[in-house]
Design an enzyme around this catalytic site. Structure first.
Site, PDB file in Angstrom:
ATOM      1  CE1 TYR A   8      39.800  49.101  37.163  1.00  0.00           C
ATOM      2  CE2 TYR A   8      42.125  48.891  36.579  1.00  0.00           C
ATOM      3  CZ  TYR A   8      40.954  49.626  36.580  1.00  0.00           C
ATOM      4  OH  TYR A   8      40.925  50.867  36.002  1.00  0.00           O
TER       5      TYR A   8
ATOM      6  CB  CYS B  56      44.336  36.813  41.543  1.00  0.00           C
ATOM      7  SG  CYS B  56      44.312  37.507  39.878  1.00  0.00           S
TER       8      CYS B  56
ATOM      9  CB  SER C  12      45.112  41.824  31.965  1.00  0.00           C
ATOM     10  OG  SER C  12      45.184  41.299  33.276  1.00  0.00           O
TER      11      SER C  12
ATOM     12  NE  ARG D 136      38.670  36.711  34.609  1.00  0.00           N
ATOM     13  CZ  ARG D 136      38.754  36.606  35.923  1.00  0.00           C
ATOM     14  NH1 ARG D 136      39.097  35.458  36.466  1.00  0.00           N
ATOM     15  NH2 ARG D 136      38.485  37.633  36.705  1.00  0.00           N
TER      16      ARG D 136
ATOM     17  NE  ARG E  29      39.681  33.718  45.339  1.00  0.00           N
ATOM     18  CZ  ARG E  29      40.094  33.387  46.550  1.00  0.00           C
ATOM     19  NH1 ARG E  29      41.135  32.577  46.712  1.00  0.00           N
ATOM     20  NH2 ARG E  29      39.476  33.842  47.624  1.00  0.00           N
ATOM     21  CE1 TYR E  30      34.051  39.960  41.856  1.00  0.00           C
ATOM     22  CE2 TYR E  30      34.653  38.564  43.723  1.00  0.00           C
ATOM     23  CZ  TYR E  30      33.688  39.181  42.940  1.00  0.00           C
ATOM     24  OH  TYR E  30      32.367  39.022  43.249  1.00  0.00           O
TER      25      TYR E  30
END
Length: 219
Positions: A77, A173, A157, A71, A74-75
């Site tokens: 959770y 993010c 989310s 997607r 960035r990162y």
């Protein structure tokens, strides 16, 4: 079904690889005309996902499994207490406007949170959904999408009542200067089922927004 879109709620946490495989199969079926569009609501076991713009320095402590997601972004959770909504729509029939789709996703989440009494908003130059937590701007929702042959994958989310300490393993993010919050942290009593109902109520508005954009493009 809501406006011809299948509304699916998982009854137990779904492992991330299983969710991705399911999304990929559903996207292929939507493209082939063999399945309806879908909104799939679920939770994941604790994990981190890396988007296509992820930077290694944003992974501070890989205390949970880390998955390459495909997607954008960035990162982030995912874990218990967080509602993940995977949205699978055929943009080939809805205007082929990626920016309009992302804005409609944002507006959908903002409308649902607003119905729960949370004044959420988008912020120019920052991804995600934002609100105020004790006088500070904080992120309550994340957006990450992928579009393959005009069928959408991944989605949004929303933090209902996750362990916010779990976000400490990453720079969410890529925005280290802003905290993450949740409905529970804001003192909002709404649970997962209440949020789901608000999302369902706002779905026709979300779909209509895409249709309005398509009409303007065709006109």
């Amino acid at each position: 079904m809501i406006d011809g879109i299948e509304w699916q709620v998982a009854g137990a946490p779904v492992p991330y690889p299983d969710a991705v495989a399911d999304m990929e199969a559903r996207a292929a079926a939507i493209r082939a005309g063999d399945a309806a569009e879908r909104v799939w609501l679920l939770e994941h076991p604790p994990l981190y996902t890396a988007g296509t713009s992820a930077e290694a320095s944003d992974l501070i402590d890989p205390r949970f499994p880390v998955f390459e997601s495909g997607r954008g972004g960035r990162y982030t959770y995912h874990g218990p207490g967080q509602r993940v909504a995977y949205v699978q729509l055929d943009l080939g029939a809805r205007g082929r406007d990626v920016r309009a789709y992302v804005h409609a996703l944002e507006d959908w989440v903002i409308a649902a949170l607003g119905a729960l009494g949370v004044p959420a908003r988008r912020v120019d130059g920052r991804v995600g959904i934002w609100t105020d937590d004790h006088g500070a701007e904080a992120k309550i929702g994340a957006i990450g999408v992928r579009i393959r042959r005009w069928v959408t994958l991944h989605g949004v989310s929303i933090n209902v009542a996750p362990d916010l300490g779990h976000f400490g393993g990453i720079v969410p993010c890529g925005l280290a200067e802003f905290p993450v919050t949740s409905l529970a942290a804001l003192g909002n009593p709404a649970g997962m089922a209440t949020l789901d109902a608000a999302l369902a109520d706002a779905l026709p508005q979300f779909v209509a927004a895409l249709g309005q954009r398509r009409d303007s493009l065709e006109g």
